[in-house]
Write a protein that holds these residues in place. Structure first.
Motif, PDB file in Angstrom:
ATOM      1  N   LEU A   6      -6.912   2.170  -1.705  1.00  0.00           N
ATOM      2  CA  LEU A   6      -8.057   2.321  -2.597  1.00  0.00           C
ATOM      3  C   LEU A   6      -9.066   1.203  -2.389  1.00  0.00           C
ATOM      4  N   THR A   7      -8.725   0.265  -1.500  1.00  0.00           N
ATOM      5  CA  THR A   7      -9.623  -0.859  -1.197  1.00  0.00           C
ATOM      6  C   THR A   7      -9.691  -1.032   0.316  1.00  0.00           C
ATOM      7  N   ASN A   8     -10.592  -1.855   0.777  1.00  0.00           N
ATOM      8  CA  ASN A   8     -10.721  -2.126   2.208  1.00  0.00           C
ATOM      9  C   ASN A   8     -10.072  -3.463   2.552  1.00  0.00           C
ATOM     10  N   SER A   9      -9.248  -3.466   3.593  1.00  0.00           N
ATOM     11  CA  SER A   9      -8.597  -4.705   4.000  1.00  0.00           C
ATOM     12  C   SER A   9      -7.927  -4.472   5.348  1.00  0.00           C
ATOM     13  N   THR A  10      -7.156  -5.456   5.789  1.00  0.00           N
ATOM     14  CA  THR A  10      -6.384  -5.356   7.022  1.00  0.00           C
ATOM     15  C   THR A  10      -4.911  -5.297   6.651  1.00  0.00           C
ATOM     16  N   TYR A  11      -4.142  -4.394   7.279  1.00  0.00           N
ATOM     17  CA  TYR A  11      -2.764  -4.174   6.877  1.00  0.00           C
ATOM     18  C   TYR A  11      -1.789  -4.329   8.043  1.00  0.00           C
ATOM     19  N   SER A  12      -0.564  -4.654   7.717  1.00  0.00           N
ATOM     20  CA  SER A  12       0.530  -4.665   8.681  1.00  0.00           C
ATOM     21  C   SER A  12       1.611  -3.739   8.156  1.00  0.00           C
ATOM     22  N   ILE A  13       2.307  -3.057   9.045  1.00  0.00           N
ATOM     23  CA  ILE A  13       3.401  -2.179   8.658  1.00  0.00           C
ATOM     24  C   ILE A  13       4.708  -2.965   8.745  1.00  0.00           C
ATOM     25  N   VAL A  14       5.482  -2.960   7.674  1.00  0.00           N
ATOM     26  CA  VAL A  14       6.740  -3.698   7.647  1.00  0.00           C
ATOM     27  C   VAL A  14       7.892  -2.752   7.323  1.00  0.00           C
ATOM     28  N   TRP A  15       9.054  -3.094   7.801  1.00  0.00           N
ATOM     29  CA  TRP A  15      10.281  -2.359   7.504  1.00  0.00           C
ATOM     30  C   TRP A  15      11.084  -3.219   6.548  1.00  0.00           C
ATOM     31  N   HIS A  16      11.300  -2.728   5.318  1.00  0.00           N
ATOM     32  CA  HIS A  16      11.853  -3.568   4.269  1.00  0.00           C
ATOM     33  C   HIS A  16      12.893  -2.793   3.451  1.00  0.00           C
ATOM     34  N   PRO A  17      13.960  -2.327   4.082  1.00  0.00           N
ATOM     35  CA  PRO A  17      14.950  -1.523   3.347  1.00  0.00           C
ATOM     36  C   PRO A  17      15.744  -2.352   2.343  1.00  0.00           C
ATOM     37  N   ILE A  18      15.936  -1.773   1.151  1.00  0.00           N
ATOM     38  CA  ILE A  18      16.725  -2.421   0.100  1.00  0.00           C
ATOM     39  C   ILE A  18      17.668  -1.394  -0.501  1.00  0.00           C
TER      40      ILE A  18
ATOM     41  N   MET B 107       0.829  -1.191   0.000  1.00  0.00           N
ATOM     42  CA  MET B 107       0.000   0.000   0.000  1.00  0.00           C
ATOM     43  C   MET B 107       0.872   1.253   0.000  1.00  0.00           C
ATOM     44  N   PRO B 108       0.469   2.291  -0.719  1.00  0.00           N
ATOM     45  CA  PRO B 108       1.200   3.559  -0.615  1.00  0.00           C
ATOM     46  C   PRO B 108       1.129   4.063   0.825  1.00  0.00           C
ATOM     47  N   THR B 109       2.274   4.313   1.427  1.00  0.00           N
ATOM     48  CA  THR B 109       2.329   4.672   2.846  1.00  0.00           C
ATOM     49  C   THR B 109       3.294   5.830   3.058  1.00  0.00           C
ATOM     50  N   LYS B 110       2.883   6.778   3.889  1.00  0.00           N
ATOM     51  CA  LYS B 110       3.785   7.870   4.243  1.00  0.00           C
ATOM     52  C   LYS B 110       3.896   7.949   5.759  1.00  0.00           C
ATOM     53  N   VAL B 111       5.064   8.365   6.228  1.00  0.00           N
ATOM     54  CA  VAL B 111       5.292   8.536   7.663  1.00  0.00           C
ATOM     55  C   VAL B 111       5.037   9.998   8.013  1.00  0.00           C
ATOM     56  N   VAL B 112       4.188  10.219   9.002  1.00  0.00           N
ATOM     57  CA  VAL B 112       3.862  11.577   9.437  1.00  0.00           C
ATOM     58  C   VAL B 112       4.197  11.720  10.923  1.00  0.00           C
ATOM     59  N   VAL B 113       4.466  12.951  11.337  1.00  0.00           N
ATOM     60  CA  VAL B 113       4.790  13.234  12.739  1.00  0.00           C
ATOM     61  C   VAL B 113       3.676  14.070  13.355  1.00  0.00           C
ATOM     62  N   ILE B 114       3.073  13.560  14.411  1.00  0.00           N
ATOM     63  CA  ILE B 114       2.017  14.263  15.141  1.00  0.00           C
ATOM     64  C   ILE B 114       2.388  14.264  16.620  1.00  0.00           C
ATOM     65  N   ASP B 115       2.521  15.472  17.180  1.00  0.00           N
ATOM     66  CA  ASP B 115       2.902  15.602  18.601  1.00  0.00           C
ATOM     67  C   ASP B 115       4.169  14.811  18.919  1.00  0.00           C
ATOM     68  N   SER B 116       5.145  14.952  18.040  1.00  0.00           N
ATOM     69  CA  SER B 116       6.463  14.317  18.209  1.00  0.00           C
ATOM     70  C   SER B 116       6.419  12.794  18.123  1.00  0.00           C
ATOM     71  N   LYS B 117       5.306  12.235  17.658  1.00  0.00           N
ATOM     72  CA  LYS B 117       5.206  10.794  17.471  1.00  0.00           C
ATOM     73  C   LYS B 117       5.079  10.472  15.982  1.00  0.00           C
ATOM     74  N   TYR B 118       5.685   9.348  15.597  1.00  0.00           N
ATOM     75  CA  TYR B 118       5.657   8.946  14.195  1.00  0.00           C
ATOM     76  C   TYR B 118       4.493   7.985  13.941  1.00  0.00           C
ATOM     77  N   TYR B 119       3.786   8.246  12.849  1.00  0.00           N
ATOM     78  CA  TYR B 119       2.673   7.391  12.455  1.00  0.00           C
ATOM     79  C   TYR B 119       2.821   7.021  10.979  1.00  0.00           C
ATOM     80  N   ALA B 120       2.395   5.823  10.648  1.00  0.00           N
ATOM     81  CA  ALA B 120       2.366   5.391   9.251  1.00  0.00           C
ATOM     82  C   ALA B 120       0.949   5.587   8.722  1.00  0.00           C
ATOM     83  N   LYS B 121       0.829   6.418   7.696  1.00  0.00           N
ATOM     84  CA  LYS B 121      -0.469   6.683   7.091  1.00  0.00           C
ATOM     85  C   LYS B 121      -0.596   5.840   5.829  1.00  0.00           C
ATOM     86  N   VAL B 122      -1.489   4.868   5.871  1.00  0.00           N
ATOM     87  CA  VAL B 122      -1.685   3.964   4.740  1.00  0.00           C
ATOM     88  C   VAL B 122      -2.802   4.507   3.846  1.00  0.00           C
ATOM     89  N   ASN B 123      -2.479   4.696   2.578  1.00  0.00           N
ATOM     90  CA  ASN B 123      -3.456   5.213   1.616  1.00  0.00           C
ATOM     91  C   ASN B 123      -3.952   4.063   0.747  1.00  0.00           C
TER      92      ASN B 123
END
Length: 218
Positions: A19-31, A1-17
């Motif tokens: 186009l469909t409805n489902s359940t998601y997990s956030i993964v760290w996958h550096p290449i 999923m297209p995802t951006k990291v945003v900072v709110i009140d000094s905390k980091y959040y992953a915002k998943v954008n």
């Protein structure tokens, strides 16, 4: 999923954008692909690779200047937009259910991102040209609502800097102009658009990243 990291009140959040409805997990996958270390598209290639939008060619390499097939490009756009794969029969005579790209082709067709040729074939293993890629990008812009902010300009005005714009196919001209106007696509130089040239893997990485950025999805 297209995802951006945003900072709110000094905390980091992953915002998943999505186009469909489902359940998601956030993964760290550096290449980091070893053969793009000095390449102009280094950041885009590694970013899109880490997001699992584009794939390498094995042994830690990306082969950035190699061409890309029509099937690979369709799969990259589908993954970039986070569209849910669709299995089942394909609409094209030369795409079998057992082909690795069949589900991506199905969903790209369902979202009107791709069309085949007059003979009913898709020619998945043909190298995709820059103008063919721009037509698909233009359709993706419709899905992400990127058109809303574009001013009304004629194709001639938008493409005037490019000496070879006249070489573009008539059916692709409007899509090329919108892709250029949006800032997603640039020429291979300030005066050369190269619409008939095969698009490189590095160009695809940069193009998909710009599409997602300008659509505010990442």
């Amino acid at each position: 999923m297209p995802t951006k990291v945003v900072v709110i009140d000094s905390k980091y959040y992953a915002k998943v954008n999505s186009l469909t409805n489902s359940t998601y997990s956030i993964v760290w996958h550096p290449i980091v692909f070893e053969d793009v270390a000095q390449h102009w598209a280094k950041d885009a290639v590694n970013d899109m690779g880490s997001r699992m939008v584009i794939e390498g060619t094995g042994e830690g390499k990306f082969n950035p200047d190699q061409g890309m097939t029509r099937a690979e490009f369709a799969a990259s756009i589908v993954r970039g937009l986070g569209l849910k794969p669709e299995n089942g029969g394909t609409p094209f005579s030369d795409v079998k259910v057992t082909d690795w790209y069949s589900s991506a082709i199905n969903v790209a067709y369902a979202y009107d991102l791709i069309n085949g040729f007059e003979d009913g074939a898709f020619r998945p293993n043909d190298q995709i040209t820059r103008e063919q890629a721009m037509v698909i990008i233009n359709k993706a812009m419709t899905i992400t609502n990127l058109y809303a902010g574009l001013p009304d300009q004629s194709n001639d005005v938008i493409l005037r800097p490019y000496m070879d714009a006249t070489e573009a196919s008539v059916w692709a001209l409007s899509s090329i102009a919108k892709s250029v106007q949006s800032g997603i696509v640039s020429g291979r130089s300030s005066t050369q658009l190269a619409p008939k040239a095969n698009i490189s893997r590095a160009e695809v990485a940069a193009l998909v990243k710009r599409l997602l950025q300008k659509s505010e999805l990442i």
